[in-house]
Design a protein around this motif. Structure first.
Motif, short mmCIF file in Angstrom:
data_model
loop_
_atom_site.label_atom_id
_atom_site.label_comp_id
_atom_site.label_asym_id
_atom_site.label_seq_id
_atom_site.Cartn_x
_atom_site.Cartn_y
_atom_site.Cartn_z
N LYS A 107 -31.93 -28.09 54.25
CA LYS A 107 -32.37 -29.29 54.93
C LYS A 107 -31.53 -30.48 54.48
N TYR A 108 -31.44 -31.48 55.37
CA TYR A 108 -30.85 -32.77 55.03
C TYR A 108 -31.99 -33.79 54.90
N LEU A 109 -31.94 -34.59 53.83
CA LEU A 109 -32.95 -35.59 53.58
C LEU A 109 -32.28 -36.95 53.48
N PHE A 110 -32.91 -37.96 54.09
CA PHE A 110 -32.43 -39.34 54.02
C PHE A 110 -33.37 -40.13 53.11
N VAL A 111 -32.79 -40.81 52.11
CA VAL A 111 -33.58 -41.51 51.10
C VAL A 111 -33.01 -42.91 50.91
N THR A 112 -33.89 -43.89 50.86
CA THR A 112 -33.49 -45.27 50.56
C THR A 112 -33.96 -45.63 49.15
N PHE A 113 -33.12 -46.37 48.42
CA PHE A 113 -33.40 -46.75 47.05
C PHE A 113 -33.29 -48.25 46.89
N GLN A 114 -34.18 -48.80 46.08
CA GLN A 114 -34.02 -50.19 45.66
C GLN A 114 -33.03 -50.29 44.51
N ASP A 115 -32.98 -49.24 43.67
CA ASP A 115 -32.05 -49.19 42.55
C ASP A 115 -31.17 -47.95 42.70
N PRO A 116 -29.94 -48.09 43.23
CA PRO A 116 -29.06 -46.92 43.40
C PRO A 116 -28.70 -46.23 42.10
N GLY A 117 -29.00 -46.84 40.97
CA GLY A 117 -28.68 -46.21 39.69
C GLY A 117 -29.50 -44.96 39.42
N ASN A 118 -30.56 -44.72 40.20
CA ASN A 118 -31.41 -43.54 39.99
C ASN A 118 -30.91 -42.31 40.74
N LEU A 119 -29.81 -42.43 41.48
CA LEU A 119 -29.32 -41.31 42.27
C LEU A 119 -28.99 -40.10 41.41
N GLU A 120 -28.21 -40.31 40.37
CA GLU A 120 -27.80 -39.19 39.52
C GLU A 120 -28.99 -38.55 38.83
N ALA A 121 -29.94 -39.35 38.36
CA ALA A 121 -31.12 -38.81 37.69
C ALA A 121 -31.95 -37.98 38.65
N LEU A 122 -32.05 -38.44 39.90
CA LEU A 122 -32.81 -37.69 40.90
C LEU A 122 -32.15 -36.34 41.20
N VAL A 123 -30.83 -36.33 41.35
CA VAL A 123 -30.13 -35.07 41.64
C VAL A 123 -30.32 -34.08 40.51
N ASN A 124 -30.19 -34.54 39.26
CA ASN A 124 -30.34 -33.64 38.11
C ASN A 124 -31.77 -33.11 38.00
N ALA A 125 -32.77 -33.95 38.27
CA ALA A 125 -34.16 -33.53 38.15
C ALA A 125 -34.52 -32.47 39.20
#
Length: 296
Positions: A173-191
């Motif tokens: 699946k493809y998911l579209f996500v909006t962030f207020q703090d783009p710095g959490n992108l890497e942490a989200l991918v790893n989790a």
């Protein structure tokens, strides 16, 4: 049994030798070896047995007809000769019928489809379970509860997707996500990646390698992945891909897929993200309305 459906045919040696325990111990290895050699030809043998059954039925009918003809002094050769002359004219008039008959014989010989098989016929845009394979037509029970009859020539000339004998089941699946703090992108991918690797229902590295080796590398299957695929007007675009065991039924697979996606959505919320959608794009704020000039 020539009328055994594809769903009832054992797909693993353990299932095929389930009754071997009643035999003495020396016979068990021989039974297992026979199951390993016969397994790839089970469907083909089943369909050929059905073809032989139908041919024998026709031969019996011909013999039954020939007896009364002899009683009334009518030679079978005369009937066949007259039928041969008229058969040419009838064959031209019934060309499609003859094509369906020949296609039906080829379907039985090649075991393209069989009763009980879940298929998708792309040329006729039909999905369902094969109910009956006849001389001229094949009956398919559609997912909407409809009973569809398809000419055999359309099946033989078209593309048939076997949805029963899958090598695996995949969730991508493809998911579209909006962030207020783009710095959490890497942490989200790893989790999320760690969650996928620790999920016991998802095929991991050892199972992936086993399936690839069983197909001699002629198949594309990977370990579970959750990656950032790019950016769009709807937010950051993530791609999730996970493989499940082939033995899962459709309802069970959908349930496990739903659990994985729900867990991913909870992780996204945990890291301050919000799921977006192409149906609800992020529109810019409207311009303020111009002030009307007051009368002096």
């Amino acid at each position: 049994d020539p009328k055994l459906s594809a769903a009832q045919i054992p797909t693993e040696p353990q299932e095929a030798v389930k009754g071997a325990s009643i035999f003495p111990c020396p016979w068990r290895p021989l039974t297992w070896l026979m199951a390993m050699r016969v397994r790839p030809r089970l469907r083909t043998s089943n369909m050929r047995l059905l073809l032989v059954d139908k041919c024998l039925t026709c031969a019996i009918y011909i013999c039954l007809i020939s007896v009364p003809l002899r009683l009334i002094n009518v030679q079978l050769r005369t009937v066949l000769a007259v039928g041969g002359v008229g058969g040419l004219a009838v064959g031209l008039a019934l060309q499609n019928l003859v094509q369906n008959l020949i296609s039906g014989i080829l379907i039985y010989t090649n075991a393209t489809i069989c009763e009980g098989l879940e298929v998708e016929l792309q040329d006729v845009r039909l999905q369902g379970v094969v109910s009956n394979v006849g001389w001229f037509n094949t009956t398919v029970n559609g997912y909407e509860g409809t009973r569809v009859t398809v000419p055999n020539r359309r099946i033989l000339d078209g593309t048939v997707i076997d949805k029963t004998n899958k090598r695996f089941r995949v969730c991508q699946k493809y998911l579209f996500v909006t962030f207020q703090d783009p710095g959490n992108l890497e942490a989200l991918v790893n989790a999320v990646q760690d969650d996928l690797r620790n999920n016991p229902d998802i095929l991991q590295r050892s199972a992936v390698l086993r399936i690839s080796m069983a197909q001699r590398g002629h198949i594309k299957i990977y370990e579970p992945q959750f990656v950032l695929a790019g950016w769009s007007e709807y937010g950051a675009q993530f791609y999730i891909r996970a493989y499940f065991d082939k033995s899962l039924q459709g309802d069970r697979f959908l349930q496990l897929q739903s659990q994985v996606l729900v867990a991913v959505s909870k992780r996204i919320k945990q890291f301050g993200g919000r799921l977006g959608s192409p149906l609800t794009p992020l529109l810019p704020a409207p311009d303020p309305a111009p002030e009307q000039a007051s009368d002096v």
